[in-house]
Design a protein around this motif. Sequence first.
Motif, PDB file in Angstrom:
ATOM      1  N   TYR A 187       6.202   9.980 -41.135  1.00 59.33           N
ATOM      2  CA  TYR A 187       7.651  10.046 -40.989  1.00 59.33           C
ATOM      3  C   TYR A 187       8.012   9.859 -39.518  1.00 59.33           C
ATOM      4  CZ  TYR A 187       6.787  14.916 -39.435  1.00 59.33           C
ATOM      5  OH  TYR A 187       6.350  16.029 -38.761  1.00 59.33           O
ATOM      6  N   PRO A 188       9.277   9.462 -39.200  1.00 56.51           N
ATOM      7  CA  PRO A 188      10.419   9.375 -40.118  1.00 56.51           C
ATOM      8  C   PRO A 188      10.631   7.990 -40.747  1.00 56.51           C
ATOM      9  CG  PRO A 188      11.197   9.135 -37.880  1.00 56.51           C
ATOM     10  CD  PRO A 188       9.715   9.352 -37.786  1.00 56.51           C
ATOM     11  N   ASP A 189       9.932   6.952 -40.246  1.00 53.76           N
ATOM     12  CA  ASP A 189      10.241   5.572 -40.650  1.00 53.76           C
ATOM     13  C   ASP A 189       9.208   4.968 -41.595  1.00 53.76           C
ATOM     14  OD1 ASP A 189      12.531   5.565 -38.970  1.00 53.76           O
ATOM     15  OD2 ASP A 189      11.235   5.220 -37.248  1.00 53.76           O
ATOM     16  N   GLN A 190       8.163   5.702 -41.939  1.00 55.02           N
ATOM     17  CA  GLN A 190       7.097   5.215 -42.828  1.00 55.02           C
ATOM     18  C   GLN A 190       6.513   3.888 -42.333  1.00 55.02           C
ATOM     19  OE1 GLN A 190      10.204   6.284 -44.611  1.00 55.02           O
ATOM     20  NE2 GLN A 190       9.224   8.247 -44.241  1.00 55.02           N
ATOM     21  N   LEU A 191       6.293   3.782 -41.033  1.00 57.63           N
ATOM     22  CA  LEU A 191       5.691   2.581 -40.470  1.00 57.63           C
ATOM     23  C   LEU A 191       4.219   2.498 -40.864  1.00 57.63           C
ATOM     24  CD1 LEU A 191       7.241   2.632 -36.874  1.00 57.63           C
ATOM     25  CD2 LEU A 191       8.085   1.470 -38.932  1.00 57.63           C
ATOM     26  N   VAL A 192       3.700   1.263 -40.891  1.00 57.28           N
ATOM     27  CA  VAL A 192       2.328   1.048 -41.355  1.00 57.28           C
ATOM     28  C   VAL A 192       1.537   0.320 -40.275  1.00 57.28           C
ATOM     29  CG1 VAL A 192       0.861   0.001 -43.129  1.00 57.28           C
ATOM     30  CG2 VAL A 192       3.105   0.914 -43.744  1.00 57.28           C
ATOM     31  N   GLY A 193       0.296   0.768 -40.023  1.00 55.94           N
ATOM     32  CA  GLY A 193      -0.650   0.038 -39.187  1.00 55.94           C
ATOM     33  C   GLY A 193      -0.108  -0.279 -37.808  1.00 55.94           C
ATOM     34  N   ASP A 194      -0.282  -1.556 -37.419  1.00 51.59           N
ATOM     35  CA  ASP A 194       0.093  -1.977 -36.066  1.00 51.59           C
ATOM     36  C   ASP A 194       1.587  -1.953 -35.824  1.00 51.59           C
ATOM     37  OD1 ASP A 194      -2.508  -2.352 -35.290  1.00 51.59           O
ATOM     38  OD2 ASP A 194      -2.573  -4.447 -35.930  1.00 51.59           O
ATOM     39  N   THR A 195       2.408  -1.795 -36.856  1.00 53.82           N
ATOM     40  CA  THR A 195       3.853  -1.687 -36.640  1.00 53.82           C
ATOM     41  C   THR A 195       4.220  -0.364 -35.982  1.00 53.82           C
ATOM     42  OG1 THR A 195       4.216  -0.779 -38.861  1.00 53.82           O
ATOM     43  CG2 THR A 195       4.314  -3.174 -38.603  1.00 53.82           C
ATOM     44  N   ILE A 196       3.317   0.597 -36.023  1.00 51.93           N
ATOM     45  CA  ILE A 196       3.544   1.862 -35.310  1.00 51.93           C
ATOM     46  C   ILE A 196       3.306   1.604 -33.826  1.00 51.93           C
ATOM     47  CG2 ILE A 196       2.855   4.275 -35.097  1.00 51.93           C
ATOM     48  CD1 ILE A 196       1.624   4.040 -37.918  1.00 51.93           C
ATOM     49  N   PRO A 197       4.249   1.954 -32.944  1.00 49.58           N
ATOM     50  CA  PRO A 197       4.035   1.736 -31.510  1.00 49.58           C
ATOM     51  C   PRO A 197       2.741   2.394 -31.040  1.00 49.58           C
ATOM     52  CG  PRO A 197       6.320   2.343 -31.939  1.00 49.58           C
ATOM     53  CD  PRO A 197       5.583   2.527 -33.237  1.00 49.58           C
ATOM     54  N   LEU A 198       2.027   1.707 -30.147  1.00 46.07           N
ATOM     55  CA  LEU A 198       0.738   2.218 -29.675  1.00 46.07           C
ATOM     56  C   LEU A 198       0.872   3.588 -29.042  1.00 46.07           C
ATOM     57  CD1 LEU A 198      -2.264   1.848 -29.181  1.00 46.07           C
ATOM     58  CD2 LEU A 198      -1.702   0.575 -27.088  1.00 46.07           C
ATOM     59  N   VAL A 199       1.943   3.808 -28.269  1.00 45.20           N
ATOM     60  CA  VAL A 199       2.114   5.115 -27.623  1.00 45.20           C
ATOM     61  C   VAL A 199       2.226   6.210 -28.677  1.00 45.20           C
ATOM     62  CG1 VAL A 199       4.620   4.790 -27.479  1.00 45.20           C
ATOM     63  CG2 VAL A 199       3.504   6.423 -25.978  1.00 45.20           C
ATOM     64  N   ALA A 200       2.883   5.919 -29.819  1.00 40.38           N
ATOM     65  CA  ALA A 200       3.009   6.912 -30.886  1.00 40.38           C
ATOM     66  C   ALA A 200       1.667   7.151 -31.565  1.00 40.38           C
ATOM     67  CB  ALA A 200       4.040   6.446 -31.907  1.00 40.38           C
ATOM     68  N   ARG A 201       0.868   6.090 -31.739  1.00 42.66           N
ATOM     69  CA  ARG A 201      -0.454   6.262 -32.357  1.00 42.66           C
ATOM     70  C   ARG A 201      -1.349   7.150 -31.469  1.00 42.66           C
ATOM     71  NH1 ARG A 201      -2.268   0.353 -32.865  1.00 42.66           N
ATOM     72  NH2 ARG A 201      -0.236  -0.324 -32.167  1.00 42.66           N
ATOM     73  N   ILE A 202      -1.256   6.939 -30.158  1.00 43.87           N
ATOM     74  CA  ILE A 202      -2.066   7.740 -29.230  1.00 43.87           C
ATOM     75  C   ILE A 202      -1.653   9.211 -29.290  1.00 43.87           C
ATOM     76  CG2 ILE A 202      -2.553   8.126 -26.792  1.00 43.87           C
ATOM     77  CD1 ILE A 202      -2.327   5.099 -26.386  1.00 43.87           C
ATOM     78  N   ILE A 203      -0.340   9.465 -29.221  1.00 42.90           N
ATOM     79  CA  ILE A 203       0.148  10.848 -29.224  1.00 42.90           C
ATOM     80  C   ILE A 203      -0.178  11.522 -30.551  1.00 42.90           C
ATOM     81  CG2 ILE A 203       2.222  12.278 -29.111  1.00 42.90           C
ATOM     82  CD1 ILE A 203       3.412  10.190 -27.219  1.00 42.90           C
ATOM     83  N   GLY A 204      -0.090  10.761 -31.665  1.00 35.53           N
ATOM     84  CA  GLY A 204      -0.403  11.352 -32.965  1.00 35.53           C
ATOM     85  C   GLY A 204      -1.831  11.865 -33.027  1.00 35.53           C
TER      86      GLY A 204
END
Length: 577
Positions: free
Chosen positions: A492-509
């Motif tokens: 959440y909140p946008d149900q993004l998939v794979g590489d569509t998720i910003p890299l900075v968000a993937r790192i923080i997650g």
Amino acid sequence: MGLLARLRSSLTYPIAATLVLVTVVPVTLVGWLLASYNREHLTFVEKRFLSLEARGLAGEVSEFLESHRIQLQSTVRGLEAGGAIEVSGFEQLLQDIAGEQDRAFDYLQILDERGEGTFVRSPSLTAETESILTEAVAKVHATAIGGEPVERLVTGLPGGEATKAIYGFPLRSATGVVWGSLTGVLDLDALQRRFDENARAGFIVSLFDEDGLVLVSSHPRLRGRDLAASPLVRDLLRRPVHLTSTYRHPVPSVADDVLGAVAPVAGAGWGLLIERPTKEAYAPVRVAQQRTLVVSALAALVALALGFVLSRQLIVPLQSLTGISSAIAEGNFAVRADVKGTDELAQLANNFNHMAGSIEALVRRLKQALRQNQELFLETIRTLAAAIDAKDPYTRGHSERVSSYSMAIARHLGLSQDEVFRVRTAAILHDVGKLGIRDGILNKPGGLTEEEYAVMRQHTAIGAQIMEPIRMLKDIIPGIRNHHETWDGTGYPDQLVGDTIPLVARIIGVADTYDAMTTKRPYQEAKTLDFVLTRMRQMSGSRFDPMVVNALLAAVAAGDVTPPSAAPGPDAQQEVS
């Protein structure tokens, strides 16, 4: 003071008057003439080049289509010569055709009149595209089995896929009876890649059909658009001839004024349009400016020869000032002019030295202020993060730890120093939205109800809204909003998939979950490091980006990431940090 006395007291007036008469007037006139000539010449050359390029690309398109059409026709003749046999035995034949070099078939099929036969399909076809093509191929087969060759286009495919051309040919026995059909789906993506090569040189290349509909284009906004309003396209649809023109582009978001050329695609009834914005086409007018500079230099030499005696006292000091100003422009603010005397040049040198000193002092103050501002900025966001963490005693220091882990992961991903700084800032503020969540939910011991968890999930969007008015922090908002997105699209909140998720968000997650499992929470004890790393590997590819998880593992192995504490405990529950 009279005019003669003013002229004698300063060298400025006579030299200025001489230079104006000898250089400025003729240089201005020559420059205007050269620019006018070059613009006309460039227009002629550019139109000629575009015309030749349009013809060449149209020939390539025609050859591309014809070669695939001939391949299918040759196969048809071979099958007809062999008579009607068991069509299931043709799978190897179709695979050989599809596997030939420079072939772009996505789908090949041989069916008899009962609809039985064999086919081969490209493994790159998506399920949605394959469904659309299967329906279209079925219609082509139904027409071809009636004895007529078929050519059909499939446009508007999902995911922005390139247009497909479908060719269907009837298969006849030796007696002329139609016993089946051969159908081939041609992928025009090869033309798309060819057009993209021209796009890198500043050209816009579009292939359109007999109705003016764009089938393939190097510009994404033109794909699938109707260009019948373009004057060149309109004229070619009326009469298929080679044309060039300058006109206003019918799609303003693509370009303003353009130079264009159009050519018919032989054997297809289509057209090839190549365009170039006039702003880029006339860039070589700089040639005229260079010629103007040469003429200016010659005129300046004449002026210097005429005013040598008067200008001697002015030129030498000015040359010294020019060298010093160049040194200052390169960053050497300690250099000073050394011009002696009491005339205007001496006063100019003194003023110049004073100005250089002021600039040097100002630069020092600006650098110091920049450092102070950066430190103040970091301290401000640290204070804000501390205020966030203070709402939940179990997450005290959470934001700083997530920031530290995120920076380590970013460095192991090979990000630049500026990118690491943005990751650091976003990580510190990733939970800023919790300022908008009730303390009763944040500090509730044990698990949350579905309603409470739904409220908690709003903190990412709330955080993005809080940061949105701050323009200098716009680059970190994706990390705040999307750090709870998951690789498989269930976050959440946008149900993004794979590489569509910003890299900075993937790192923080990844860093956020790592800290949640290695620290004590109301609903769980801190886990051991081995347990945490095992769980992170298990969630790689489903919840987390495998590349980011690998970077975390590398950072842990290198000692760049160490948990604050570790203790055995049950499996991790769903964390809401």
